[in-house]
Motif scaffolding. Structure first.
Motif, PDB file in Angstrom:
ATOM      1  N   GLN A  23       0.858  -1.192   0.000  1.00  0.00           N
ATOM      2  CA  GLN A  23       0.000   0.000   0.000  1.00  0.00           C
ATOM      3  C   GLN A  23       0.896   1.245   0.000  1.00  0.00           C
ATOM      4  OE1 GLN A  23      -2.523   0.454   3.488  1.00  0.00           O
ATOM      5  NE2 GLN A  23      -2.651   2.635   2.955  1.00  0.00           N
ATOM      6  N   ALA A 122      -0.249  -1.272  -8.638  1.00  0.00           N
ATOM      7  CA  ALA A 122      -1.596  -0.836  -9.035  1.00  0.00           C
ATOM      8  C   ALA A 122      -2.570  -1.237  -7.941  1.00  0.00           C
ATOM      9  CB  ALA A 122      -1.984  -1.499 -10.354  1.00  0.00           C
ATOM     10  N   SER A 123      -3.520  -0.334  -7.621  1.00  0.00           N
ATOM     11  CA  SER A 123      -4.403  -0.628  -6.494  1.00  0.00           C
ATOM     12  C   SER A 123      -5.274  -1.861  -6.765  1.00  0.00           C
ATOM     13  CB  SER A 123      -5.266   0.584  -6.160  1.00  0.00           C
ATOM     14  OG  SER A 123      -5.857   1.051  -7.336  1.00  0.00           O
ATOM     15  N   ASN A 124      -5.524  -2.165  -8.053  1.00  0.00           N
ATOM     16  CA  ASN A 124      -6.365  -3.333  -8.367  1.00  0.00           C
ATOM     17  C   ASN A 124      -5.541  -4.534  -8.840  1.00  0.00           C
ATOM     18  OD1 ASN A 124      -5.487  -2.287 -10.742  1.00  0.00           O
ATOM     19  ND2 ASN A 124      -7.480  -2.287 -11.779  1.00  0.00           N
ATOM     20  N   ALA A 125      -4.214  -4.487  -8.591  1.00  0.00           N
ATOM     21  CA  ALA A 125      -3.360  -5.587  -9.065  1.00  0.00           C
ATOM     22  C   ALA A 125      -3.573  -6.830  -8.206  1.00  0.00           C
ATOM     23  CB  ALA A 125      -1.889  -5.169  -9.009  1.00  0.00           C
ATOM     24  N   PRO A 126      -3.424  -8.012  -8.820  1.00  0.00           N
ATOM     25  CA  PRO A 126      -3.473  -9.235  -8.011  1.00  0.00           C
ATOM     26  C   PRO A 126      -2.242  -9.300  -7.113  1.00  0.00           C
ATOM     27  CG  PRO A 126      -2.783  -9.719 -10.264  1.00  0.00           C
ATOM     28  CD  PRO A 126      -3.105  -8.256 -10.233  1.00  0.00           C
TER      29      PRO A 126
END
Ligand code: KG4
Ligand code: ZN
Length: 349
Positions: A23, A122-126
């Motif tokens: 984060q 990326a905030s939506n990365a796995p």
């Protein structure tokens, strides 16, 4: 765990604070482009001086914007190489001082490992652990390589450039086109209105038996010096006409197409050789709109997830350096006073 990352390998002075898992609490980059621009490239001595001036400001800002203070930092991660020796030393010295002041572990990070993991910011990365093994394409001003990533610190170099990096090819081409330094983004912008089939520039195949590639399959390797030379000859025969924006856009689009096509072909070939769960892409050149689109098309054809680095983490930054430390993929330094830089241009895997 809160990690403070520091990056000074080339011409960006960067600091960032990351909280596990990946984060980004703060991310500060001071670019030196304005200082180096007039020289048409990075001047190492100047880079060092600029890092020394910028580091205290950038570090203070990264802490101020992180929502915590110095005492919240659990570890310091720093780039030790590859890069410019003097530039690396400024970051490493700062990290050694912070280690002494804060009494926290110091983690040495390979700059290229940062680019390997930048897509996961990326905030939506796995989560990375769900994506191993993946193939990574690193494309920047200093590097162009294909890496098989089996897990943290389990990397295999599959392809590299035998001469210029892709970003260098963009910058040298931009220089020949009179677009200034660095010019990759200018070629990208001009090419949007150009005809990419206007001139066919070479795609730079690498001949078998090259000493530079060692045991690597040359079909996974890159060569960009020819495309730049081809542009020089083309411009000698067809000088750019002042005010002819159409011609400039067409030549820029054709030049960009040659670089992008060379990259995508090697990626496609490499994907035929290895079984991976995803393609990850990072480095300054991965900001290129045409490259992003072409890789997207390739991954759709292959039914493979494409992990693109978010634009703000494509260029050199410290969030990616802290990320490597958080993922346990850095090297904790036992004797901090002995930490040295390793500027070797070799890929250190
Ligand atoms: O990753 P980076 O900041 O520096 C290195 O680690 O080398 O990448 C800088 C490179 C420069 O060569 C620049 O021209 C190129 O990335 N670049 C681009 C674009 N934006 C930056 N190349 C093509 N298209 C772009 N949009
Ligand atoms: Zn880089």
């Amino acid at each position: 765990m809160r990690v403070l990352g520091i990056e000074t390998s080339c011409d960006e002075t960067a600091a960032a604070v990351l909280e596990a898992p990946l984060q980004v609490c703060s991310h500060v980059v001071a670019s030196q482009i304005a200082s180096h621009g007039p020289y048409g490239g990075v001047v190492p001595e100047l880079a060092c001086r600029e890092h020394v001036k910028a580091l205290p400001v950038v570090l203070a800002q990264a802490i101020a914007e992180s929502g915590g203070n110095w005492s919240a930092i659990d570890a310091v991660a720093v780039t030790y190489g590859p890069g410019l020796a003097g530039a690396l030393l400024t970051g490493v010295s700062a990290a050694q001082a912070l280690h002494a002041c804060l009494g926290v572990p110091l983690i040495a990070v390979n700059h290229l490992h940062g680019h390997l993991y930048s897509p996961f910011l990326a905030s939506n990365a796995p989560a990375p652990e769900t994506m191993y093994p993946f193939l990574s394409l690193i494309v920047s001003g200093g590097h162009t390589c294909l890496v098989y990533v089996a897990g943290p610190r389990a990397y295999r170099l599959l392809g590299t450039t035998v001469d210029d990096a892709a970003g260098e090819a963009f910058d040298k081409g931009a220089n020949l086109l009179g677009l200034g330094y660095p010019g990759g983004h200018r070629i990208d912008a001009l090419a949007k209105d150009g005809d990419a089939t206007f001139v066919r520039f070479p795609r730079g195949t690498v001949k078998a038996g090259s000493q530079l590639t060692g045991d690597l399959d040359v079909r996974c390797c890159f060569s960009f010096s020819g495309v730049k030379t081809a542009l020089r000859y083309y411009l000698a025969d067809h000088p750019l006409m002042a005010g002819e924006s159409r011609q400039l856009a067409d030549v820029a689009a054709s030049y960009q197409e040659a670089i992008v096509d060379a990259l995508v072909r090697r990626v496609a070939y490499t994907l035929d050789q290895v079984k991976v769960k995803a393609l990850a892409v990072g480095g300054g050149v991965s900001l290129n709109g045409r490259l992003r689109m072409a890789l997207q098309d390739l991954c759709v054809q292959r039914g493979l997830p494409l992990l693109l680095t978010p634009p703000r983490f494509c260029g050199d930054n410290a969030a990616m350096i802290a990320a490597v430390a958080e993922l346990g993929a850095g090297r904790e330094v036992a004797d901090v006073s002995q930490l040295d830089v390793d500027p070797s241009p070799e890929v250190l895997f």
